[in-house]
Scaffold this active site. Structure first.
Site, PDB file in Angstrom:
ATOM      1  N   PHE A  97      73.646  20.544   5.640  1.00 54.23           N
ATOM      2  CA  PHE A  97      72.565  19.975   4.823  1.00 54.23           C
ATOM      3  C   PHE A  97      72.415  18.468   5.026  1.00 54.23           C
ATOM      4  CE2 PHE A  97      71.937  22.779   0.762  1.00 54.23           C
ATOM      5  CZ  PHE A  97      70.902  23.434   1.374  1.00 54.23           C
ATOM      6  N   GLU A  98      71.185  17.993   4.995  1.00 52.51           N
ATOM      7  CA  GLU A  98      70.875  16.554   4.939  1.00 52.51           C
ATOM      8  C   GLU A  98      71.633  15.749   5.996  1.00 52.51           C
ATOM      9  OE1 GLU A  98      71.186  15.062   0.971  1.00 52.51           O
ATOM     10  OE2 GLU A  98      70.136  16.772   0.110  1.00 52.51           O
ATOM     11  N   GLY A  99      71.756  16.321   7.174  1.00 54.01           N
ATOM     12  CA  GLY A  99      72.467  15.675   8.267  1.00 54.01           C
ATOM     13  C   GLY A  99      73.806  16.347   8.488  1.00 54.01           C
TER      14      GLY A  99
END
Length: 634
Positions: free
Chosen positions: A417-419
């Site tokens: 997630f998110e990178g």
């Protein structure tokens, strides 16, 4: 495919890097503890004394009301069982104002500081990680945060009150063949009278099946990637499917198609071509929501490990008294203390708005997602067979329904997630070497002419003449250094010395590999991981000292964590230069060429009748719309 739509294959590696580089915040207007740490400057004064938290009785009262609600009004087991967040939970959260926690009061929100917002997510995630992910995606990366930073007054007035009242937002960037490489974006927004015509397909849109307002990233011809606010029910939008995952079973995640969707000109966020910069800036604080849920997982794991290990008896003693299990409990406790310390520190720094926290927020996201996964794995080992058994199965035979295996499944996505961890390593490493590239980048740039290289050489000479001598000696070599930290002083002296050692290692690597440095991803990952350990050590020491009167036991946790972190850091330092990286790369290339295909013999491999990456064709949807709309309360 329209003529303005560029195929992913048309984007070269160099072009992809240029797009990513252009989206970076290139200036440092405020001090940064993390930036200085990677440069060998241990600027403890930026975080010590622990930043003052402004009293917010309204926020404290809200957390108390939220606590009462999640204990009585949220059934995490039901959400897991049905893979669906009930309508009444949406209504309850909306009535509490949970969808407007980060929205300013002037637009109907609660205006919570980052600290209280993250504590709210920690609390909610301990009951249902899927609900915490819903609220995080809605506020941390969805419509509210980009509009808060970049929106016009009219956009804020139009959209924020709706979201604060309970409408849900989503962020749509990823496509079937586009993840962390946005230069290959295929969704296009073509200018038309009064606005833009949007065409494309978006994958893995968290909240996508229920969102009524979307942030959509699309390529505007000749202008670049742009962010738009799009009405979720606009004609031409089809939610083609709800995706299913290993964990977070209640997550409403979609494949969403856009076919000739009209977006008004006034719905552009921040200007044409600013989309990626908006996304990265939003994530500076938006990334804090994910470690908040990791902290909640650590606390939950510690509770289960402690109670189980005190009651379960083997060989005449509680299992927690056996060294093999005791070490695991100690790791869970010390690491949870560190994750919470890093997160709280980042939150209060973000709230006082005096420091740049882009590196710190990225470090805590990286560290917490990796460590929470290890904590969950250790918890399963502590619980043994019961850790692998599902909670309903435990309950069916009269035992406490501890959702340990669910914890492992739910946490796994946080490393993506998110990178992803790998992308976070590269992102942080880029910031860590920014000072070097600023003065000497043209020296290793093959496209730079002799004039640029000469000027860069002069700048580099002046910079390194002043900087390199500072890496030789420091306060960490003084036996009495940081004495005010008492028993923790030795750990801070280590951080100071290790910071300078890390900077020297980075400089040597840049001198050795020059332009090839960006391909030394394993080396850069270790540099970043060392920095994360040093930041964590700093945070726990500063927190323990600040709380020593009210919570003296924090010193014990900080001391153990620092001892564990030092061992990990020293192993990473050794691995910087003594490793199998080059051999690994060569062998992997041969594996990709099929040299070792004989190892795959004797098994049944996955079916080969489907593409590894799906393709899509522009045009109207050919499947039913599966969007979900929450009816109003009865």
């Amino acid at each position: 495919m329209t003529t303005t739509q560029r195929k992913p294959a048309d984007v070269s590696e160099k072009q992809a890097r240029q797009v990513a580089e252009a989206a970076r915040e290139s200036e440092w207007r405020k001090p940064s503890f993390g930036k200085e740490l990677f440069l060998g400057r241990f600027c403890l004064d930026l975080i010590d004394p622990w930043p003052t938290v402004e009293p917010r009785p309204d926020a404290d009262d809200y957390l108390a009301r939220l606590d009462a609600y999640v204990r009585s009004g949220m059934d995490g087991a039901r959400i897991e069982r049905e893979a669906r967040i009930p309508d009444e939970v949406f209504h309850g959260l909306a009535e509490l104002g949970a969808f407007g926690m980060k929205i300013d009061k002037g637009y109907g929100g609660l205006g919570l500081p980052n600290l209280h917002y993250c504590k709210a997510l920690t609390l909610i995630g301990s009951v249902s990680p899927a609900v915490a992910a819903l609220l995080s995606a809605h506020q941390s990366i969805g419509v509210p945060q980009p509009l808060k930073i970049f929106g016009t007054p009219e956009q804020k007035k139009t959209f924020l009150p709706r979201l604060a009242a309970g409408e849900v937002s989503a962020f749509l960037l990823t496509e079937p063949d586009v993840g962390s490489d946005p230069a290959r974006l295929g969704t296009v927004a073509e200018p038309v009278e009064g606005g833009y015509r949007l065409n494309g397909l978006k994958l893995w849109a968290t909240n996508g099946t229920i969102a009524t307002l979307l942030v959509v990233m699309a390529r505007v011809p000749d202008k670049g990637i742009t962010a738009f606010v799009v009405e979720g029910d606009a004609p031409g939008i089809t939610v083609e499917r709800r995706n299913e995952f290993l964990g977070l079973r209640g997550l409403e995640n979609s494949v969403t198609r856009f076919h000739d969707v009209f977006v008004p000109e006034g719905n552009v966020i921040g200007g044409l071509g600013k989309g990626l910069k908006i996304a990265l800036t939003t994530l500076n604080t938006g990334r804090l929501s994910l470690p908040a849920m990791c902290v909640g997982a650590g606390k939950w794991a510690l509770n289960v490990a402690r109670e189980w290990s005190a009651e379960r008896v083997q060989w005449g003693r509680p299992v927690g008294q056996h060294e093999a299990v005791a070490k695991k409990i100690a790791f869970i406790a010390a690491t949870t203390y560190a994750m919470e310390s890093m997160l709280d520190l980042c939150c209060v720094i973000a709230d006082d708005d005096r420091n740049d926290i882009r590196i710190e927020a990225a470090l805590v996201k990286l560290f917490a997602s990796e460590m929470a996964w290890q904590i969950a794995d250790e918890l399963i080992q502590i619980r043994g067979g019961r850790g692998y058994e599902k909670a309903p199965s435990l309950a069916a035979r009269g035992e406490r329904a501890a959702e340990v295996e669910q914890l492992l499944r739910d946490l796994r996505i946080n490393r993506i997630f998110e990178g992803s961890t790998e992308i976070m390593h590269l992102l942080i490493a880029r910031e860590a070497v920014d000072a070097h590239l600023s003065v000497a980048g043209d020296i290793i740039d093959p496209d730079a002419g002799l004039g640029r290289k000469a000027r860069a050489g002069a700048r580099a000479g002046a910079f390194y003449a002043k900087w390199l001598p500072t890496l030789a000696v420091g306060r960490g070599q003084v036996p009495t250094g940081y004495g005010r930290f008492g028993p923790l002083a030795a750990h801070l002296r280590y951080v100071e010395r290790a910071s300078r050692k890390l900077a020297r290692s980075t400089f040597y690597a840049m001198s050795r590999w020059q332009g090839k440095m960006e391909r030394k991803q394993a080396f850069l990952a270790r540099v970043v991981d060392i920095g994360a350990e040093l930041f964590a050590m700093s945070a726990v020491c500063v927190r323990a000292r600040a709380e020593r009167r009210d919570r003296p036991e924090g010193v014990e946790l900080a001391d153990l964590f620092c001892r564990q972190a030092r061992l990990r850091a020293e192993a990473l330092f050794a691995d910087l230069w003594d490793n199998t990286d080059s051999l690994d790369v060569r062998l992997a290339r041969r594996a990709l060429d099929g040299r070792y295909a004989f190892l795959e013999e004797g098994i049944v491999t996955p079916a080969s009748d489907g593409a590894w990456v799906s393709t899509w064709q522009p045009g109207p949807a050919t499947v039913d719309d599966v969007r979900r709309r929450i009816p109003p309360p009865a």
